[in-house]
Design a protein around this motif. Sequence first.
Motif, PDB file in Angstrom:
ATOM      1  N   LEU A   1       0.482  -1.206   0.129  1.00 46.29           N
ATOM      2  CA  LEU A   1      -0.091   0.218   0.004  1.00 46.29           C
ATOM      3  C   LEU A   1       0.847   1.210   0.318  1.00 46.29           C
ATOM      4  CD1 LEU A   1      -2.714  -1.118   3.367  1.00 46.29           C
ATOM      5  CD2 LEU A   1      -2.575  -1.165  -0.275  1.00 46.29           C
ATOM      6  N   ALA A   2       2.225   1.405   0.283  1.00 43.13           N
ATOM      7  CA  ALA A   2       3.232   1.931   0.831  1.00 43.13           C
ATOM      8  C   ALA A   2       2.623   2.937  -0.987  1.00 43.13           C
ATOM      9  CB  ALA A   2       4.077   2.276   0.702  1.00 43.13           C
ATOM     10  N   LYS A   3       3.058   2.517  -1.778  1.00 43.44           N
ATOM     11  CA  LYS A   3       2.993   4.046  -3.256  1.00 43.44           C
ATOM     12  C   LYS A   3       2.250   4.063  -3.707  1.00 43.44           C
ATOM     13  CE  LYS A   3       4.410   3.146  -8.265  1.00 43.44           C
ATOM     14  NZ  LYS A   3       5.372   1.954  -9.121  1.00 43.44           N
ATOM     15  N   GLU A   4       0.896   3.802  -3.485  1.00 43.93           N
ATOM     16  CA  GLU A   4       0.007   4.284  -3.338  1.00 43.93           C
ATOM     17  C   GLU A   4      -0.768   5.104  -2.942  1.00 43.93           C
ATOM     18  OE1 GLU A   4      -5.131   2.410  -3.037  1.00 43.93           O
ATOM     19  OE2 GLU A   4      -3.361   0.629  -3.801  1.00 43.93           O
ATOM     20  N   GLN A   5      -0.394   4.973  -1.641  1.00 49.40           N
ATOM     21  CA  GLN A   5      -0.752   5.828  -0.435  1.00 49.40           C
ATOM     22  C   GLN A   5       0.332   6.669  -0.573  1.00 49.40           C
ATOM     23  OE1 GLN A   5      -3.147   4.807   3.566  1.00 49.40           O
ATOM     24  NE2 GLN A   5      -3.977   3.220   1.651  1.00 49.40           N
ATOM     25  N   LYS A   6       1.246   6.680  -0.528  1.00 47.56           N
ATOM     26  CA  LYS A   6       2.718   7.500  -0.498  1.00 47.56           C
ATOM     27  C   LYS A   6       3.127   7.791   1.069  1.00 47.56           C
ATOM     28  CE  LYS A   6       2.294  10.208  -5.006  1.00 47.56           C
ATOM     29  NZ  LYS A   6       1.304   8.794  -6.062  1.00 47.56           N
ATOM     30  N   LYS A   7       2.807   6.497   1.927  1.00 42.12           N
ATOM     31  CA  LYS A   7       3.295   6.700   3.398  1.00 42.12           C
ATOM     32  C   LYS A   7       3.752   5.632   3.387  1.00 42.12           C
ATOM     33  CE  LYS A   7      -0.940   8.685   4.261  1.00 42.12           C
ATOM     34  NZ  LYS A   7      -2.762   8.380   5.676  1.00 42.12           N
ATOM     35  N   ALA A   8       4.713   5.567   4.352  1.00 39.05           N
ATOM     36  CA  ALA A   8       5.733   4.432   4.496  1.00 39.05           C
ATOM     37  C   ALA A   8       5.053   3.277   5.859  1.00 39.05           C
ATOM     38  CB  ALA A   8       6.740   4.750   6.717  1.00 39.05           C
ATOM     39  N   PRO A   9       4.958   2.224   5.361  1.00 41.52           N
ATOM     40  CA  PRO A   9       4.353   0.923   5.136  1.00 41.52           C
ATOM     41  C   PRO A   9       4.083   0.855   7.517  1.00 41.52           C
ATOM     42  CG  PRO A   9       5.621   0.353   4.221  1.00 41.52           C
ATOM     43  CD  PRO A   9       6.351   1.507   4.517  1.00 41.52           C
ATOM     44  N   PRO A  10       5.291   1.394   8.160  1.00 38.49           N
ATOM     45  CA  PRO A  10       4.539   1.850   9.588  1.00 38.49           C
ATOM     46  C   PRO A  10       3.326   2.672   9.711  1.00 38.49           C
ATOM     47  CG  PRO A  10       6.596   1.596   8.807  1.00 38.49           C
ATOM     48  CD  PRO A  10       6.026   1.304   7.716  1.00 38.49           C
ATOM     49  N   ILE A  11       3.420   3.974   9.399  1.00 35.85           N
ATOM     50  CA  ILE A  11       2.416   4.868   9.206  1.00 35.85           C
ATOM     51  C   ILE A  11       0.995   3.955   8.803  1.00 35.85           C
ATOM     52  CG2 ILE A  11       1.069   7.239   8.854  1.00 35.85           C
ATOM     53  CD1 ILE A  11       3.934   7.025  10.237  1.00 35.85           C
ATOM     54  N   ILE A  12       1.114   3.823   7.152  1.00 38.18           N
ATOM     55  CA  ILE A  12      -0.313   3.022   6.980  1.00 38.18           C
ATOM     56  C   ILE A  12      -1.072   2.258   7.592  1.00 38.18           C
ATOM     57  CG2 ILE A  12      -1.422   1.728   4.921  1.00 38.18           C
ATOM     58  CD1 ILE A  12       0.266   3.147   3.102  1.00 38.18           C
TER      59      ILE A  12
END
Length: 418
Positions: free
Chosen positions: A39-50
């Motif tokens: 999901l990191a690329k799609e949401q442009k967030k680091a995985p831990p934040i997601i």
Amino acid sequence: MDFTQELKDILASLGIKDAPVEIPPNPALGDYAMPCFALAKEQKKAPPIIAQDLAAQVTTHPDAGFLAKAVATGPYVNFFIKPAALIKAAFRETPRKELGKTVVIDYSSPNIAKPFGIGHLRSTVIGGALKRIYAYAGWKTVGINHLGDWGTQFGKLIYAYKHWPVDLSQREDPIKGLLEIYVKFHAEAEKDPSLEEAARAEFKKLEEGDAENTRLWQEFRDLSLAEFNRIYEKMNVTFESTAGEAFYNDKMGVVVDELMAKGLLEKDDGAMVVKFDENEGISAPAIILKSDGATTYITRDLAAILYRKKTYEFDRTLYEIGTEQNLHMRQLFAVIKKMGYSWWDCGFHVNHGLYRFEEGKMSTRKGQVIFIDEVFAQAKERTLATIQEKNPDLTDKENVAERVAIGAIIFNDLKNDR
């Protein structure tokens, strides 16, 4: 409930399609987990934040009532299912297909006129569990409590009752009253061996239908069955038949005649026995009639298994009794095979070991018995103490403690690998 699908549906409602819900390698990390790397690329967030955002959203989701919590651990969301939801899912009612097969299960089988001791607990617990498992699997189940309600011990008890009477109607524990005079008989017989012959005479009168002895035997049996049923109710154990040893008194003669007609009986030191060859792997012969013409346990068990096959038309029959009966059970099934019955291999001995105590082997004759009521009471007392410490405001503590205590005793036997 399919928890994986439930979690995927919740995550889909949050915009995550085909969420990769998996089971973590370590149970401490939760019952289910979802990695957030994809999901990191799609949401442009680091995985831990997601993971942190999703954990918060799932926790407050209206369809997440089955979740205890959702926790972000690095790039993963870990899901913990509520224990109540897990239990409900594990024991959910599912449609069961009737198999059209019958299993007869012989278990518990305590002795009449003696308190229900811990020695019969294991057979009762395991046999009751087997019955429920077979019923759940679609079998018609027939539970049989083959009561120990016949034998020379009744001559001893009747003699003791006549010479040292107890008012059973005035006692809260009439069975313990019978145990007291039974123990007294053996203590007196050690000093006066002639009492053994007097007891045999009383049993002979019972066998011949003496009215008074028959009345006493029936009274002892009725009192015992009422006591046993009280214990079985606490344990949620049921039976379809309580036909005990006495029930087969008039059915053994036919068995002996059949064995004789088929040429299976041989005379051995005055007794009539069925012998086995080396291929059968049973060294000791099955004694059908003693030298004095008296029948034995295997004679009675042969009559019982033949009666049960005719009555219930079973596809399988189980005997839940201790390992000390291994030889007896092998002999029983082997004799049935020798008699030419094709269903001889439908019988199975489900055995169990014995409880061991520092004091050694239990003995009813000496009064060395651990009563099941005492075990229940001690377990309840300990459970009450735990409730008082952990949850003192719990309502109906006495009833809860008893149910938890008995459940723990049952689980203690069933948890072990066999």
